[in-house]
Design a protein around this motif. Sequence first.
Motif, PDB file in Angstrom:
ATOM      1  N   ALA A 202      10.944  19.865  96.287  1.00 49.29           N
ATOM      2  CA  ALA A 202       9.735  20.515  95.774  1.00 49.29           C
ATOM      3  C   ALA A 202       8.482  19.886  96.352  1.00 49.29           C
ATOM      4  O   ALA A 202       7.554  20.601  96.781  1.00 49.29           O
ATOM      5  CB  ALA A 202       9.706  20.435  94.248  1.00 49.29           C
ATOM      6  N   ASN A 203       8.427  18.565  96.409  1.00 52.60           N
ATOM      7  CA  ASN A 203       7.253  17.902  96.971  1.00 52.60           C
ATOM      8  C   ASN A 203       7.121  18.174  98.460  1.00 52.60           C
ATOM      9  O   ASN A 203       6.004  18.317  98.981  1.00 52.60           O
ATOM     10  CB  ASN A 203       7.313  16.395  96.709  1.00 52.60           C
ATOM     11  CG  ASN A 203       6.951  16.055  95.275  1.00 52.60           C
ATOM     12  OD1 ASN A 203       6.167  16.751  94.643  1.00 52.60           O
ATOM     13  ND2 ASN A 203       7.536  14.993  94.749  1.00 52.60           N
ATOM     14  N   ARG A 204       8.255  18.237  99.161  1.00 56.69           N
ATOM     15  CA  ARG A 204       8.216  18.561 100.585  1.00 56.69           C
ATOM     16  C   ARG A 204       7.573  19.931 100.816  1.00 56.69           C
ATOM     17  O   ARG A 204       6.706  20.090 101.672  1.00 56.69           O
ATOM     18  CB  ARG A 204       9.628  18.541 101.179  1.00 56.69           C
ATOM     19  CG  ARG A 204       9.686  19.040 102.619  1.00 56.69           C
ATOM     20  CD  ARG A 204      11.114  19.152 103.108  1.00 56.69           C
ATOM     21  NE  ARG A 204      11.906  20.085 102.336  1.00 56.69           N
ATOM     22  CZ  ARG A 204      11.868  21.410 102.498  1.00 56.69           C
ATOM     23  NH1 ARG A 204      11.043  21.953 103.373  1.00 56.69           N
ATOM     24  NH2 ARG A 204      12.636  22.192 101.769  1.00 56.69           N
ATOM     25  N   ILE A 205       7.993  20.916 100.035  1.00 54.78           N
ATOM     26  CA  ILE A 205       7.458  22.272 100.200  1.00 54.78           C
ATOM     27  C   ILE A 205       5.981  22.310  99.854  1.00 54.78           C
ATOM     28  O   ILE A 205       5.179  22.971 100.530  1.00 54.78           O
ATOM     29  CB  ILE A 205       8.250  23.270  99.325  1.00 54.78           C
ATOM     30  CG1 ILE A 205       9.726  23.248  99.693  1.00 54.78           C
ATOM     31  CG2 ILE A 205       7.701  24.681  99.494  1.00 54.78           C
ATOM     32  CD1 ILE A 205      10.627  23.922  98.671  1.00 54.78           C
ATOM     33  N   LYS A 206       5.582  21.589  98.799  1.00 54.71           N
ATOM     34  CA  LYS A 206       4.163  21.557  98.417  1.00 54.71           C
ATOM     35  C   LYS A 206       3.315  20.942  99.522  1.00 54.71           C
ATOM     36  O   LYS A 206       2.184  21.390  99.777  1.00 54.71           O
ATOM     37  CB  LYS A 206       3.995  20.789  97.104  1.00 54.71           C
ATOM     38  CG  LYS A 206       4.534  21.540  95.889  1.00 54.71           C
ATOM     39  CD  LYS A 206       4.468  20.681  94.634  1.00 54.71           C
ATOM     40  CE  LYS A 206       5.076  21.414  93.441  1.00 54.71           C
ATOM     41  NZ  LYS A 206       5.100  20.555  92.222  1.00 54.71           N
TER      42      LYS A 206
END
Length: 330
Positions: A233-237
């Motif tokens: 999730a943090n990667r995509i954000k």
Amino acid sequence: MSAEPTGAIDSRGATREVAPAVSVIIAAYNVSEFIGETLASVFAQTFDDYEVVVVNDGSEDVEELTRSLAPYRERIVYLSKENGGLASARNMGLRAARGRYAAFLDADDLWETDYLRQQFEFIEREACDLVYTDALLFGDSAHAGRRFMEVAPSEGEVNFRSLMRGECNVIGSGVLARTEALFDAGLFDTALRNAQDFDLWVRMALGGARLAYQRKVLVRYRYRDGSLSGDAANRIKRELRVYKKIGESYELDRAQRAEVEAAVRRAERELNLFEGKSHLENGEFARARASLAKADELQPSLKLKAARLLLRVAPGLLLKLARRRLRAQT
């Protein structure tokens, strides 16, 4: 902040007036456990016209780092600064560099012994501004043992479109670039704590720089717990933030702007899918339905429609199917 020495240090540890062909830039933050092995791989190169610039980016393990660097201290340019992130550390290294080419190496990755020679010969022969290569993945990952280009492919020409579409994926520890081209593009954006390398490659492509790659496996890329990659999730954000910056800050033609908008939609869909699966796993069925609905709006899918229907009529069954699939993959 400290910097030493002022002269160029070649691969044998001698100070010289003639600038080296390549400056190897290594940013170090809490990597004392790995950097000794990394430097050993650099000093084992068959190509010897280079200097090594190590930037201590405010490491918390400075005593351990000092011990790890001790065997190499006479052969490196050592810089130290307050912690500011990878972009600021690399920029500091580039400003101290004297080589007409710059090579980036993460402080926990490794080069094969012929890495610099192969990259230097390629970039000189092809007269490009940046070349990257393939890598073998190792460490804490299900992808260990695979090649980087199997997981993150590079197909066709490297340009703005292929970068935005994920058709070409650049690995930082496999990059050799003309130092002047990096400065012309504005160096790394220090406002970005992640994905700053992607942002720079995009700016280079927009500015007319020629980017290329080799399929030779010349790098070993280490996965480890606590690395910058973080969770999905943090990667995509992080990716979304960079895509939006590109769309908002750069001069783009209509086709380029459409590519950015498409990349944003893909990333937002991926984020909603990830969050939908997390909500499902936690038994938060209403939130899962909302996330999957957003993903389906961004890119309609029969599978998503079926999942949304099951969430409405038999959420427990969908959860059971999802867990069974996860077990089959692990």
